[in-house]
Enzyme design. Structure first.
Site, PDB file in Angstrom:
ATOM      1  N   GLY A   1      51.376  23.343 -36.523  1.00  0.00           N
ATOM      2  CA  GLY A   1      51.210  22.058 -35.855  1.00  0.00           C
ATOM      3  C   GLY A   1      52.396  21.692 -34.978  1.00  0.00           C
ATOM      4  N   GLN A   2      52.345  20.450 -34.480  1.00  0.00           N
ATOM      5  CA  GLN A   2      53.367  19.996 -33.533  1.00  0.00           C
ATOM      6  C   GLN A   2      54.762  20.032 -34.171  1.00  0.00           C
ATOM      7  OE1 GLN A   2      53.352  15.850 -32.526  1.00  0.00           O
ATOM      8  NE2 GLN A   2      54.315  16.170 -30.532  1.00  0.00           N
TER       9      GLN A   2
ATOM     10  N   ILE B   1      46.459  27.114 -42.282  1.00  0.00           N
ATOM     11  CA  ILE B   1      45.070  27.482 -42.545  1.00  0.00           C
ATOM     12  C   ILE B   1      44.584  28.486 -41.497  1.00  0.00           C
ATOM     13  CG2 ILE B   1      44.038  25.571 -41.233  1.00  0.00           C
ATOM     14  CD1 ILE B   1      42.158  25.225 -43.759  1.00  0.00           C
TER      15      ILE B   1
ATOM     16  N   ASP C   1      45.434  27.192 -47.453  1.00  0.00           N
ATOM     17  CA  ASP C   1      44.707  25.933 -47.338  1.00  0.00           C
ATOM     18  C   ASP C   1      45.264  25.031 -48.440  1.00  0.00           C
ATOM     19  OD1 ASP C   1      42.930  23.841 -47.491  1.00  0.00           O
ATOM     20  OD2 ASP C   1      41.132  25.089 -47.681  1.00  0.00           O
TER      21      ASP C   1
ATOM     22  N   TYR D   1      44.301   7.362 -41.761  1.00  0.00           N
ATOM     23  CA  TYR D   1      45.586   8.070 -41.696  1.00  0.00           C
ATOM     24  C   TYR D   1      46.706   7.182 -42.233  1.00  0.00           C
ATOM     25  CZ  TYR D   1      49.698  10.216 -39.500  1.00  0.00           C
ATOM     26  OH  TYR D   1      50.929  10.770 -39.265  1.00  0.00           O
TER      27      TYR D   1
END
Ligand code: SER
Length: 311
Positions: A12-13, A36, A50, A140
């Site tokens: 991810g970022q 994942i 995962d 979130y």
């Protein structure tokens, strides 16, 4: 003692940049990137994982016996509103799975990111303090708030050394953001260079706290390096960053690209999310406890983004 570090959600970022920084610090083979999905490029140890698959995760912990774990896998604010149950499951069960395994395998330190999204419409909007009303209205946001409570609980109840930062919107040039409300502040740079124009999904005066990725990574490493007795907050630390609006960012970009134009899209669902979040953050506790100091302001961040993306 040599560290062995698992980074869960490494593609991810944040993960993309954090893995690089951790490998520079601890050695390439000490940092196991886990995601994942297979990464596009692998330049060090990688495992497919995962965070919802406990038995798969346990195998990883058995194999590597990590001393530190960074759990970055999550669904962000905008995507989370499209898949609310999925966001809750991933953000909450993923965290509990990792906290439990960290206890079982006697992991020394755990890092888990929280967010400015833990605040809500009744939180003070300016200079939002560490402790105040928190009524997040995105899945979130309330998954992060609940997660913070779990982190503090595992520390107090079981002595697990878990540390956390409420990141502002993060801006970096190495990896794309993954479906958040603050993503415009990354997209704008790509489109400014590609098309000299950008249609922003937030309105021109929407101020949000943001931070250049170099500062965010440094903050993370500094927090993880701090002696345990300096950490007075075991939920998650406010981190202020730079507060600006899309219009202020456009003005700064125009200093490099004078013909850059920005327009504003109306009725995007992300506007309501942004309107429920702080405009700026008070991070006095991070300053006092572990010496936090911001380096990149709006001007420096903009120059870094444009120079690096141009290459
Ligand atoms: N940047 C994130 C988002 O916009 C907030 O943590 O969802």
């Amino acid at each position: 003692m040599a560290e062995t570090i698992l980074v869960l959600g490494s593609n991810g970022q944040i993960g993309t940049e954090l893995v690089t920084a951790l490998r520079q610090k601890f050695g390439e083979n000490q940092v196991i990137a886990c995601d994942i999905k297979e990464p596009l490029e692998t330049d060090g140890p990688f495992e497919q994982a995962d965070v919802l698959d406990v038995s798969g995760l346990r195998k990883l912990f058995e194999k590597y016996q990590p001393t530190q774990v960074y759990l970055l896998a999550a669904l962000l604010s905008a995507v989370g509103e499209q898949k609310p149950k999925k966001a809750w499951e991933l953000n909450m069960d993923g965290l509990l799975n990792v906290l439990d395994l960290a206890l079982e395998f006697k992991v020394k330190n755990v890092f888990w990111p929280s967010s400015i999204a833990v605040f809500g419409p009744n939180s003070p909007r300016e200079n939002t303090p560490q402790y105040c009303v928190m009524d997040p209205n995105t899945v979130y946001g309330f998954s992060k708030l609940a997660g913070e409570r779990w982190c503090e609980y595992y520390f107090q109840k079981y002595g697990l050394d878990v540390r956390s930062i409420r990141y502002p919107g993060l801006i970096g040039w190495k990896a794309a953001p993954g479906g958040g409300t603050t993503d415009y502040a990354v997209h704008i740079f790509h489109e400014a260079l590609a098309k000299n124009s950008y249609e922003c999904f937030l309105s021109e005066n929407t101020a949000l706290p943001m931070m250049f990725m170099n500062d965010a990574i440094r903050a993370t490493l500094e927090l993880m390096d701090a002696p345990a007795e300096k950490i007075s907050i075991r939920s998650s630390y406010n981190l202020g960053g730079i507060s600006f609006t899309p219009e202020m960012l456009a003005v700064e970009i125009r200093k490099h690209l004078p013909n850059f134009s920005i327009s504003y899209k109306e009725n995007d669902p992300r506007q309501a999310i942004a309107d429920s979040w702080p405009k700026s953050i008070d991070d006095t506790y991070a300053q006092k406890d572990w010496g936090w100091k911001l380096k990149f302001d709006l001007k420096e961040m903009t120059a870094e983004m444009l120079n690096n993306l141009k290459k």
